[in-house]
Design a protein around this motif. Structure first.
Motif, PDB file in Angstrom:
ATOM      1  N   PHE A 292       0.834  -1.206   0.000  1.00  0.00           N
ATOM      2  CA  PHE A 292       0.000   0.000   0.000  1.00  0.00           C
ATOM      3  C   PHE A 292       0.872   1.262   0.000  1.00  0.00           C
ATOM      4  O   PHE A 292       0.534   2.257  -0.650  1.00  0.00           O
ATOM      5  CB  PHE A 292      -0.931   0.012   1.203  1.00  0.00           C
ATOM      6  CG  PHE A 292      -2.219  -0.718   0.978  1.00  0.00           C
ATOM      7  CD1 PHE A 292      -3.087  -0.303  -0.014  1.00  0.00           C
ATOM      8  CD2 PHE A 292      -2.579  -1.801   1.768  1.00  0.00           C
ATOM      9  CE1 PHE A 292      -4.292  -0.979  -0.236  1.00  0.00           C
ATOM     10  CE2 PHE A 292      -3.768  -2.471   1.559  1.00  0.00           C
ATOM     11  CZ  PHE A 292      -4.627  -2.061   0.559  1.00  0.00           C
ATOM     12  N   TYR A 293       1.982   1.228   0.720  1.00  0.00           N
ATOM     13  CA  TYR A 293       2.864   2.396   0.815  1.00  0.00           C
ATOM     14  C   TYR A 293       3.386   2.796  -0.567  1.00  0.00           C
ATOM     15  O   TYR A 293       3.299   3.964  -0.968  1.00  0.00           O
ATOM     16  CB  TYR A 293       4.026   2.107   1.758  1.00  0.00           C
ATOM     17  CG  TYR A 293       5.106   3.173   1.719  1.00  0.00           C
ATOM     18  CD1 TYR A 293       4.917   4.404   2.344  1.00  0.00           C
ATOM     19  CD2 TYR A 293       6.303   2.933   1.024  1.00  0.00           C
ATOM     20  CE1 TYR A 293       5.916   5.380   2.294  1.00  0.00           C
ATOM     21  CE2 TYR A 293       7.295   3.902   0.974  1.00  0.00           C
ATOM     22  CZ  TYR A 293       7.095   5.124   1.610  1.00  0.00           C
ATOM     23  OH  TYR A 293       8.059   6.096   1.545  1.00  0.00           O
ATOM     24  N   PHE A 294       3.915   1.836  -1.302  1.00  0.00           N
ATOM     25  CA  PHE A 294       4.477   2.138  -2.620  1.00  0.00           C
ATOM     26  C   PHE A 294       3.392   2.540  -3.611  1.00  0.00           C
ATOM     27  O   PHE A 294       3.623   3.381  -4.488  1.00  0.00           O
ATOM     28  CB  PHE A 294       5.269   0.943  -3.151  1.00  0.00           C
ATOM     29  CG  PHE A 294       6.617   0.791  -2.525  1.00  0.00           C
ATOM     30  CD1 PHE A 294       7.659   1.648  -2.876  1.00  0.00           C
ATOM     31  CD2 PHE A 294       6.868  -0.200  -1.576  1.00  0.00           C
ATOM     32  CE1 PHE A 294       8.922   1.524  -2.303  1.00  0.00           C
ATOM     33  CE2 PHE A 294       8.119  -0.327  -0.995  1.00  0.00           C
ATOM     34  CZ  PHE A 294       9.141   0.539  -1.353  1.00  0.00           C
ATOM     35  N   CYS A 295       2.200   1.958  -3.451  1.00  0.00           N
ATOM     36  CA  CYS A 295       1.115   2.303  -4.367  1.00  0.00           C
ATOM     37  C   CYS A 295       0.621   3.728  -4.129  1.00  0.00           C
ATOM     38  O   CYS A 295       0.409   4.494  -5.079  1.00  0.00           O
ATOM     39  CB  CYS A 295      -0.036   1.311  -4.218  1.00  0.00           C
ATOM     40  SG  CYS A 295       0.344  -0.338  -4.854  1.00  0.00           S
ATOM     41  N   PHE A 296       0.419   4.101  -2.855  1.00  0.00           N
ATOM     42  CA  PHE A 296      -0.004   5.471  -2.553  1.00  0.00           C
ATOM     43  C   PHE A 296       1.080   6.477  -2.929  1.00  0.00           C
ATOM     44  O   PHE A 296       0.783   7.593  -3.381  1.00  0.00           O
ATOM     45  CB  PHE A 296      -0.349   5.604  -1.068  1.00  0.00           C
ATOM     46  CG  PHE A 296      -1.742   5.190  -0.726  1.00  0.00           C
ATOM     47  CD1 PHE A 296      -2.819   6.016  -1.009  1.00  0.00           C
ATOM     48  CD2 PHE A 296      -1.993   3.967  -0.117  1.00  0.00           C
ATOM     49  CE1 PHE A 296      -4.119   5.630  -0.706  1.00  0.00           C
ATOM     50  CE2 PHE A 296      -3.278   3.578   0.197  1.00  0.00           C
ATOM     51  CZ  PHE A 296      -4.342   4.414  -0.100  1.00  0.00           C
ATOM     52  N   LYS A 297       2.335   6.094  -2.747  1.00  0.00           N
ATOM     53  CA  LYS A 297       3.441   6.997  -3.061  1.00  0.00           C
ATOM     54  C   LYS A 297       3.520   7.292  -4.551  1.00  0.00           C
ATOM     55  O   LYS A 297       3.855   8.423  -4.961  1.00  0.00           O
ATOM     56  CB  LYS A 297       4.759   6.376  -2.580  1.00  0.00           C
ATOM     57  CG  LYS A 297       5.979   7.270  -2.792  1.00  0.00           C
ATOM     58  CD  LYS A 297       7.242   6.598  -2.278  1.00  0.00           C
ATOM     59  CE  LYS A 297       8.467   7.484  -2.508  1.00  0.00           C
ATOM     60  NZ  LYS A 297       9.716   6.844  -2.030  1.00  0.00           N
ATOM     61  N   ASN A 298       3.213   6.322  -5.392  1.00  0.00           N
ATOM     62  CA  ASN A 298       3.328   6.487  -6.835  1.00  0.00           C
ATOM     63  C   ASN A 298       1.989   6.756  -7.524  1.00  0.00           C
ATOM     64  O   ASN A 298       1.936   6.835  -8.757  1.00  0.00           O
ATOM     65  CB  ASN A 298       3.954   5.230  -7.450  1.00  0.00           C
ATOM     66  CG  ASN A 298       5.392   5.034  -7.028  1.00  0.00           C
ATOM     67  OD1 ASN A 298       6.306   5.575  -7.629  1.00  0.00           O
ATOM     68  ND2 ASN A 298       5.607   4.245  -5.976  1.00  0.00           N
ATOM     69  N   SER A 299       0.933   6.905  -6.742  1.00  0.00           N
ATOM     70  CA  SER A 299      -0.381   7.152  -7.318  1.00  0.00           C
ATOM     71  C   SER A 299      -0.531   8.611  -7.748  1.00  0.00           C
ATOM     72  O   SER A 299       0.049   9.516  -7.140  1.00  0.00           O
ATOM     73  CB  SER A 299      -1.475   6.790  -6.313  1.00  0.00           C
ATOM     74  OG  SER A 299      -2.750   7.184  -6.792  1.00  0.00           O
ATOM     75  N   VAL A 300      -1.332   8.825  -8.782  1.00  0.00           N
ATOM     76  CA  VAL A 300      -1.624  10.197  -9.225  1.00  0.00           C
ATOM     77  C   VAL A 300      -2.796  10.787  -8.457  1.00  0.00           C
ATOM     78  O   VAL A 300      -3.147  11.947  -8.654  1.00  0.00           O
ATOM     79  CB  VAL A 300      -1.931  10.223 -10.736  1.00  0.00           C
ATOM     80  CG1 VAL A 300      -0.718   9.806 -11.528  1.00  0.00           C
ATOM     81  CG2 VAL A 300      -3.128   9.333 -11.061  1.00  0.00           C
ATOM     82  N   GLY A 301      -3.414   9.984  -7.580  1.00  0.00           N
ATOM     83  CA  GLY A 301      -4.534  10.469  -6.784  1.00  0.00           C
ATOM     84  C   GLY A 301      -5.875  10.155  -7.433  1.00  0.00           C
ATOM     85  O   GLY A 301      -5.962   9.685  -8.569  1.00  0.00           O
ATOM     86  N   PHE A 302      -6.935  10.439  -6.694  1.00  0.00           N
ATOM     87  CA  PHE A 302      -8.286  10.139  -7.181  1.00  0.00           C
ATOM     88  C   PHE A 302      -8.716  11.145  -8.239  1.00  0.00           C
ATOM     89  O   PHE A 302      -8.419  12.336  -8.153  1.00  0.00           O
ATOM     90  CB  PHE A 302      -9.280  10.149  -6.026  1.00  0.00           C
ATOM     91  CG  PHE A 302     -10.718  10.015  -6.470  1.00  0.00           C
ATOM     92  CD1 PHE A 302     -11.217   8.787  -6.864  1.00  0.00           C
ATOM     93  CD2 PHE A 302     -11.547  11.130  -6.510  1.00  0.00           C
ATOM     94  CE1 PHE A 302     -12.525   8.660  -7.292  1.00  0.00           C
ATOM     95  CE2 PHE A 302     -12.859  11.011  -6.929  1.00  0.00           C
ATOM     96  CZ  PHE A 302     -13.352   9.772  -7.319  1.00  0.00           C
ATOM     97  N   SER A 303      -9.432  10.636  -9.229  1.00  0.00           N
ATOM     98  CA  SER A 303      -9.992  11.488 -10.266  1.00  0.00           C
ATOM     99  C   SER A 303     -11.272  10.858 -10.782  1.00  0.00           C
ATOM    100  O   SER A 303     -11.413   9.632 -10.796  1.00  0.00           O
ATOM    101  CB  SER A 303      -8.999  11.667 -11.420  1.00  0.00           C
ATOM    102  OG  SER A 303      -9.597  12.358 -12.494  1.00  0.00           O
ATOM    103  N   TYR A 304     -12.214  11.694 -11.195  1.00  0.00           N
ATOM    104  CA  TYR A 304     -13.459  11.188 -11.773  1.00  0.00           C
ATOM    105  C   TYR A 304     -13.206  10.495 -13.107  1.00  0.00           C
ATOM    106  O   TYR A 304     -13.956   9.611 -13.500  1.00  0.00           O
ATOM    107  CB  TYR A 304     -14.452  12.337 -11.980  1.00  0.00           C
ATOM    108  CG  TYR A 304     -15.331  12.622 -10.778  1.00  0.00           C
ATOM    109  CD1 TYR A 304     -16.714  12.580 -10.886  1.00  0.00           C
ATOM    110  CD2 TYR A 304     -14.787  12.917  -9.538  1.00  0.00           C
ATOM    111  CE1 TYR A 304     -17.530  12.835  -9.797  1.00  0.00           C
ATOM    112  CE2 TYR A 304     -15.578  13.174  -8.443  1.00  0.00           C
ATOM    113  CZ  TYR A 304     -16.955  13.128  -8.567  1.00  0.00           C
ATOM    114  OH  TYR A 304     -17.756  13.378  -7.481  1.00  0.00           O
ATOM    115  N   GLN A 305     -12.152  10.913 -13.791  1.00  0.00           N
ATOM    116  CA  GLN A 305     -11.818  10.352 -15.093  1.00  0.00           C
ATOM    117  C   GLN A 305     -10.846   9.180 -14.937  1.00  0.00           C
ATOM    118  O   GLN A 305     -10.381   8.878 -13.845  1.00  0.00           O
ATOM    119  CB  GLN A 305     -11.226  11.437 -15.986  1.00  0.00           C
ATOM    120  CG  GLN A 305     -12.064  12.691 -16.085  1.00  0.00           C
ATOM    121  CD  GLN A 305     -13.484  12.430 -16.558  1.00  0.00           C
ATOM    122  OE1 GLN A 305     -13.698  11.611 -17.447  1.00  0.00           O
ATOM    123  NE2 GLN A 305     -14.459  13.101 -15.963  1.00  0.00           N
TER     124      GLN A 305
END
Length: 322
Positions: free
Chosen positions: A74-87
């Motif tokens: 989860f740490y690496f995924c949240f760190k490299n995520s672009v964040g939530f988006s509707y698209q």
């Protein structure tokens, strides 16, 4: 062919020809398949390790190991995520799509093991399903992952009592429980409503095919099951309405899988209803004509199916060109 129809220019034709002469082929799909298999093998290996060494390793050690590995994922995924988006969004590196899938699967294993060994939710066993389902829905939307969304919908179905395990199919538990089929229909309709609402507010519209696929199977199988009951007419009408909706929707979104399964379920339902109607006819008088017409009926059904598939492919191709 495209050049002869003046759909591409001479320069584009030369560029495409030069590229194809390089004889380059993509391994993208194969690599993604191996990544997916690696996640399944890893999580399955964790399960086997727990099962075979549960008495020697110890419960606390197993839970600690699961928690640490899950937290790292989860740490690496949240760190490299672009964040939530509707698209629609995606990781810069597709490896993280499979890492978050592994994290969710490990979360399910962790919560299930915690409930089985320590009954942290008491006798509320549904919570042991609802909690990982909630985590899966959150991760599916936050990380934009369709595989996790399928897990989440499956968990939601399990929460209301639906099971797709081989044991349940062998025991025929779904077909023997009428109320369970009602729950499946309600869940299918709920998924349909959510897909419509999501499309209206432009929330992850590319998820709609998954919702529609689950809804189609849940509603159609449940309706077909209830065609063998005394009040089969109501479910025949429901199957007719759902088949019409999914048939038109499959053309709108150009989904071949949705189109094929809709036709199959509708065909099965029509045949069951025809046999129901035959029961009201004096079969002695109808016997010879019935068996004379059956071969022509099945031949006509095959021809109609082929024509429908050809028309669907033609419409899909024309829309793609436009």
């Amino acid at each position: 062919s495209l050049f002869e129809k003046n759909l591409i220019t001479d320069e584009q034709f030369k560029q495409i020809t030069a590229h194809r002469n390089l004889n380059i082929f993509s391994l993208h799909s194969e690599l993604k398949l191996f990544l997916y298999l690696s996640v399944l093998l890893f999580t399955s290996g964790i399960g086997i390790l727990i099962y075979q060494n549960i008495d020697t390793i110890g419960h606390i050690a197993i839970l600690s190991l699961l928690l640490i590995v899950t937290a790292i994922c989860f740490y690496f995924c949240f760190k490299n995520s672009v964040g939530f988006s509707y698209q629609e969004t995606q990781f810069k590196n597709s490896v993280f799509d499979y890492l978050i899938l592994a994290a969710v699967l490990l979360s399910i294993i962790f919560i299930g093991y915690l409930q089985f060994q320590y009954t942290v939710f008491g006798t509320h066993y549904g919570l042991a399903t609802l909690v990982p389902t909630t985590i899966a829905f959150f991760c599916a939307y936050y990380f934009d992952n369709k595989s996790i969304l399928s897990l989440a919908i499956t968990g939601l179905a399990a929460y209301i009592g639906l099971s797709v395990s081989p044991q349940s199919l062998l025991n025929n538990s779904f077909y023997e429980t009428t109320t369970l089929s009602y729950s499946a229909i309600i869940l299918g309709i709920a998924l349909l409503i959510w897909s419509m609402y999501s499309a209206k507010i432009n929330l992850k519209k590319h998820f709609n095919l998954i919702y529609l696929t689950f809804a189609l199977h849940l509603i159609s199988i449940s309706c077909i099951k209830n065609l063998f009951n005394s009040y089969w007419v109501l479910f025949a009408l429901l199957l007719l309405a759902s088949s019409y909706y999914f048939f038109t929707t499959s053309h709108q979104i150009k989904s071949a899988s949705l189109f094929i399964f809709t036709i199959i379920y509708a065909y099965v339902g029509i045949n069951i209803c025809l046999f129901k109607l035959v029961e009201f006819i004096n079969f002695d008088d109808f016997f010879i004509n019935f068996f004379f017409l059956v071969p022509f009926y099945f031949i006509g059904s095959i021809i109609l199916f082929i024509l429908l598939v050809k028309k669907f492919n033609k419409d899909k191709t024309n829309d793609t060109i436009r």
